[in-house]
Design a protein around this motif. Sequence first.
Motif, PDB file in Angstrom:
ATOM      1  N   ALA A 130      66.543   7.547  50.239  1.00  0.00           N
ATOM      2  CA  ALA A 130      66.319   8.997  50.244  1.00  0.00           C
ATOM      3  C   ALA A 130      67.475   9.736  50.911  1.00  0.00           C
ATOM      4  O   ALA A 130      67.880  10.818  50.457  1.00  0.00           O
ATOM      5  CB  ALA A 130      65.002   9.304  50.961  1.00  0.00           C
ATOM      6  N   VAL A 131      68.020   9.129  51.972  1.00  0.00           N
ATOM      7  CA  VAL A 131      69.129   9.784  52.700  1.00  0.00           C
ATOM      8  C   VAL A 131      70.355   9.871  51.801  1.00  0.00           C
ATOM      9  O   VAL A 131      70.988  10.934  51.687  1.00  0.00           O
ATOM     10  CB  VAL A 131      69.432   9.016  54.014  1.00  0.00           C
ATOM     11  CG1 VAL A 131      70.616   9.641  54.744  1.00  0.00           C
ATOM     12  CG2 VAL A 131      68.200   8.988  54.907  1.00  0.00           C
ATOM     13  N   VAL A 132      70.678   8.756  51.139  1.00  0.00           N
ATOM     14  CA  VAL A 132      71.844   8.734  50.245  1.00  0.00           C
ATOM     15  C   VAL A 132      71.614   9.711  49.080  1.00  0.00           C
ATOM     16  O   VAL A 132      72.510  10.475  48.712  1.00  0.00           O
ATOM     17  CB  VAL A 132      72.092   7.289  49.731  1.00  0.00           C
ATOM     18  CG1 VAL A 132      73.105   7.289  48.594  1.00  0.00           C
ATOM     19  CG2 VAL A 132      72.565   6.396  50.860  1.00  0.00           C
ATOM     20  N   THR A 133      70.394   9.705  48.522  1.00  0.00           N
ATOM     21  CA  THR A 133      70.096  10.616  47.395  1.00  0.00           C
ATOM     22  C   THR A 133      70.243  12.072  47.827  1.00  0.00           C
ATOM     23  O   THR A 133      70.791  12.895  47.087  1.00  0.00           O
ATOM     24  CB  THR A 133      68.662  10.363  46.860  1.00  0.00           C
ATOM     25  OG1 THR A 133      68.523   8.988  46.564  1.00  0.00           O
ATOM     26  CG2 THR A 133      68.370  11.173  45.620  1.00  0.00           C
ATOM     27  N   ALA A 134      69.763  12.382  49.039  1.00  0.00           N
ATOM     28  CA  ALA A 134      69.881  13.762  49.544  1.00  0.00           C
ATOM     29  C   ALA A 134      71.351  14.151  49.658  1.00  0.00           C
ATOM     30  O   ALA A 134      71.740  15.266  49.258  1.00  0.00           O
ATOM     31  CB  ALA A 134      69.190  13.877  50.899  1.00  0.00           C
ATOM     32  N   LEU A 135      72.179  13.237  50.170  1.00  0.00           N
ATOM     33  CA  LEU A 135      73.603  13.550  50.340  1.00  0.00           C
ATOM     34  C   LEU A 135      74.298  13.719  48.989  1.00  0.00           C
ATOM     35  O   LEU A 135      75.061  14.674  48.791  1.00  0.00           O
ATOM     36  CB  LEU A 135      74.295  12.437  51.153  1.00  0.00           C
ATOM     37  CG  LEU A 135      73.884  12.359  52.633  1.00  0.00           C
ATOM     38  CD1 LEU A 135      74.489  11.135  53.301  1.00  0.00           C
ATOM     39  CD2 LEU A 135      74.307  13.617  53.385  1.00  0.00           C
ATOM     40  N   VAL A 136      73.987  12.820  48.041  1.00  0.00           N
ATOM     41  CA  VAL A 136      74.604  12.918  46.706  1.00  0.00           C
ATOM     42  C   VAL A 136      74.152  14.213  46.020  1.00  0.00           C
ATOM     43  O   VAL A 136      74.963  14.944  45.444  1.00  0.00           O
ATOM     44  CB  VAL A 136      74.231  11.675  45.839  1.00  0.00           C
ATOM     45  CG1 VAL A 136      74.641  11.877  44.386  1.00  0.00           C
ATOM     46  CG2 VAL A 136      74.891  10.419  46.399  1.00  0.00           C
ATOM     47  N   THR A 137      72.849  14.534  46.113  1.00  0.00           N
ATOM     48  CA  THR A 137      72.329  15.750  45.459  1.00  0.00           C
ATOM     49  C   THR A 137      72.959  17.006  46.066  1.00  0.00           C
ATOM     50  O   THR A 137      73.342  17.930  45.337  1.00  0.00           O
ATOM     51  CB  THR A 137      70.794  15.819  45.597  1.00  0.00           C
ATOM     52  OG1 THR A 137      70.249  14.569  45.216  1.00  0.00           O
ATOM     53  CG2 THR A 137      70.204  16.903  44.732  1.00  0.00           C
ATOM     54  N   ALA A 138      73.064  17.021  47.395  1.00  0.00           N
ATOM     55  CA  ALA A 138      73.674  18.185  48.054  1.00  0.00           C
ATOM     56  C   ALA A 138      75.126  18.340  47.612  1.00  0.00           C
ATOM     57  O   ALA A 138      75.586  19.460  47.332  1.00  0.00           O
ATOM     58  CB  ALA A 138      73.585  18.030  49.567  1.00  0.00           C
ATOM     59  N   ALA A 181      77.888  21.946  40.845  1.00  0.00           N
ATOM     60  CA  ALA A 181      77.114  23.046  40.244  1.00  0.00           C
ATOM     61  C   ALA A 181      77.401  24.386  40.926  1.00  0.00           C
ATOM     62  O   ALA A 181      76.984  25.429  40.424  1.00  0.00           O
ATOM     63  CB  ALA A 181      75.624  22.741  40.341  1.00  0.00           C
ATOM     64  N   ARG A 182      78.091  24.363  42.036  1.00  0.00           N
ATOM     65  CA  ARG A 182      78.506  25.572  42.784  1.00  0.00           C
ATOM     66  C   ARG A 182      77.335  26.478  43.171  1.00  0.00           C
ATOM     67  O   ARG A 182      77.426  27.705  43.056  1.00  0.00           O
ATOM     68  CB  ARG A 182      79.530  26.381  41.984  1.00  0.00           C
ATOM     69  CG  ARG A 182      80.733  25.584  41.556  1.00  0.00           C
ATOM     70  CD  ARG A 182      82.008  26.117  42.193  1.00  0.00           C
ATOM     71  NE  ARG A 182      83.126  25.238  41.890  1.00  0.00           N
ATOM     72  CZ  ARG A 182      83.842  24.587  42.792  1.00  0.00           C
ATOM     73  NH1 ARG A 182      83.563  24.718  44.066  1.00  0.00           N
ATOM     74  NH2 ARG A 182      84.839  23.813  42.447  1.00  0.00           N
ATOM     75  N   ILE A 183      76.256  25.878  43.608  1.00  0.00           N
ATOM     76  CA  ILE A 183      75.149  26.685  44.156  1.00  0.00           C
ATOM     77  C   ILE A 183      75.574  27.084  45.574  1.00  0.00           C
ATOM     78  O   ILE A 183      75.975  26.215  46.355  1.00  0.00           O
ATOM     79  CB  ILE A 183      73.826  25.877  44.213  1.00  0.00           C
ATOM     80  CG1 ILE A 183      73.414  25.416  42.813  1.00  0.00           C
ATOM     81  CG2 ILE A 183      72.698  26.702  44.828  1.00  0.00           C
ATOM     82  CD1 ILE A 183      72.184  24.519  42.777  1.00  0.00           C
ATOM     83  N   PRO A 184      75.497  28.379  45.919  1.00  0.00           N
ATOM     84  CA  PRO A 184      75.905  28.777  47.271  1.00  0.00           C
ATOM     85  C   PRO A 184      75.080  28.043  48.343  1.00  0.00           C
ATOM     86  O   PRO A 184      73.863  27.915  48.209  1.00  0.00           O
ATOM     87  CB  PRO A 184      75.628  30.289  47.306  1.00  0.00           C
ATOM     88  CG  PRO A 184      75.571  30.703  45.879  1.00  0.00           C
ATOM     89  CD  PRO A 184      75.076  29.525  45.106  1.00  0.00           C
ATOM     90  N   LEU A 242      65.821  21.959  43.635  1.00  0.00           N
ATOM     91  CA  LEU A 242      66.672  23.152  43.732  1.00  0.00           C
ATOM     92  C   LEU A 242      67.919  23.031  42.861  1.00  0.00           C
ATOM     93  O   LEU A 242      68.429  24.039  42.376  1.00  0.00           O
ATOM     94  CB  LEU A 242      67.072  23.396  45.190  1.00  0.00           C
ATOM     95  CG  LEU A 242      65.939  23.902  46.083  1.00  0.00           C
ATOM     96  CD1 LEU A 242      66.377  23.962  47.537  1.00  0.00           C
ATOM     97  CD2 LEU A 242      65.476  25.285  45.624  1.00  0.00           C
ATOM     98  N   LEU A 243      68.386  21.794  42.673  1.00  0.00           N
ATOM     99  CA  LEU A 243      69.555  21.587  41.805  1.00  0.00           C
ATOM    100  C   LEU A 243      69.218  22.037  40.383  1.00  0.00           C
ATOM    101  O   LEU A 243      70.015  22.712  39.727  1.00  0.00           O
ATOM    102  CB  LEU A 243      69.950  20.101  41.823  1.00  0.00           C
ATOM    103  CG  LEU A 243      71.073  19.684  40.871  1.00  0.00           C
ATOM    104  CD1 LEU A 243      72.376  20.400  41.204  1.00  0.00           C
ATOM    105  CD2 LEU A 243      71.295  18.175  40.921  1.00  0.00           C
ATOM    106  N   VAL A 256      76.474  17.279  44.761  1.00  0.00           N
ATOM    107  CA  VAL A 256      76.495  17.720  43.353  1.00  0.00           C
ATOM    108  C   VAL A 256      76.169  19.213  43.273  1.00  0.00           C
ATOM    109  O   VAL A 256      76.834  19.974  42.559  1.00  0.00           O
ATOM    110  CB  VAL A 256      75.473  16.897  42.501  1.00  0.00           C
ATOM    111  CG1 VAL A 256      75.286  17.501  41.126  1.00  0.00           C
ATOM    112  CG2 VAL A 256      75.936  15.453  42.373  1.00  0.00           C
ATOM    113  N   ALA A 257      75.164  19.646  44.041  1.00  0.00           N
ATOM    114  CA  ALA A 257      74.725  21.053  43.991  1.00  0.00           C
ATOM    115  C   ALA A 257      75.823  22.000  44.480  1.00  0.00           C
ATOM    116  O   ALA A 257      76.074  23.034  43.859  1.00  0.00           O
ATOM    117  CB  ALA A 257      73.459  21.230  44.827  1.00  0.00           C
TER     118      ALA A 257
END
Lengths: 246, 225
Positions: free
Chosen positions: A41-49, A56-59, A115-116, A51-52
Amino acid sequence: MLAIDAAAYRSPWRRHHPAAKALLAGGLLGCALTLPPWPGAVVTALVTAAVAVCWARIPVRTLVRAARTPLGFALTGSPAFLITVGADGIAWADDGPRRAGEVLARCTAAVLCQLLFAGTTPLADTLPRLVRIGVPPALVEVAALIYRMLFVVLDTARRIRDAQAGRLGTRSLRATWRSLGGLGSAVFVRSFDRARRLEAGLAGRGHAGALTVLVEPIPLRTPFLLAAPMPAALAAGLALAVERLP
Amino acid sequence: MHIAEGHLPLSHAVAWSVAAAPFLVHGAVTLNRRLKDSPEDRLLLGASGAFCFVLSALKIPSVTGSSSHPTGTGLGAVLFRPPAMAVLGTVTLLFQALLLAHGGLTTLGANVFSMAIAGPWAGFAAYLSMRRFGLLPAVFAGAFVADLTTYCVTSVQLALAFPDAESGVAGALAKFGGIFAVTQIPLAVSEGLLTVLLVRLLRTSAAADLIRLGVLRPARTEAAA
């Protein structure tokens, strides 16, 4: 407009097909839910953040503000993991902090995946395409109508609230309650009135029942579709690598 | 009482979605039939859904000092009936998940079961049983019971997902129920009071709509007039 929807309309990913973005975010969500919380979960959170924010350039501000409420709920519920209820009464749970940490980590990763998708895909692009995956057209049509009316009703509520505040409608607890009741009833009356006027306008134009709207075609681009499962594969690979570290 | 994305294990998320599905299908069939009979109703349904969303976004002062959001399920059930509320509530929850990040997509089934099915049906039953004591006491009972049922079902969902190491599901239920009771019981009272205020104002400003929705009887308004 709501912050997440506004971010979705401004997103550089707006031109990508919702199905490809669903594949990308869904793959990461799958990792968040199925991999072991540590390190998965920690690695997934870091990868998703990453990518986002970077792809994807989400502020960052939008991402943090949107994640605050769901993570606040998860945090409120986490003290329940720290205690145990037994025959002798309440005691500290031995593995409580570990369990609370696992749930919070899983929740953080999953919320970021959600959120992504939400921060890159306007609902207006998603809703008409739901029919293709078997959602009844009548349901989709009502959902699309709610979406269209939502912003007008939210704006009406905001204006009424500002007017009430300008007339000292929130001066005391009693006045606040009265204002809230007035706000709810005024929103109900105005939204029904607006719906009735729309209904009359459509009837005058020969409305036959279906409210067909033009759906902007979004091509399913092969390079993005091929890249979509990569973040999930990266998260799974990294999680396995970290787990095998001595 | 939205369960956030990722909070429930995958098996529980799937199980709650399966449990919610028959009610949602029943609601969709009812809605479809209603739209076939009177196509013009779709705009009113759209307005009702938007109203439900806005209602759940209102901030109400809570007795514990903080502010909270009403679920709106009690009022929704009284105004639009539980089958319609299953559909409107599901759409509202989906929008809340995607537009506000309140609730999640994998937890949508669990949230639908507590907020769009259990809450409205329990609230509507309370409303009907109290109707003979007058509209406003019935509305208070409906909103209070709907809110409290939503909170109880959410506590059960969390207890089933995370049983206590020593006392199992019962202990976990006491833990989750105890923690959320601090905010949710005052919130249920607050929502009941707000709903009474709202319906009292609607009775004077939108009596025709309330008659059309079956909340008021025509004879009563004639008498009031």
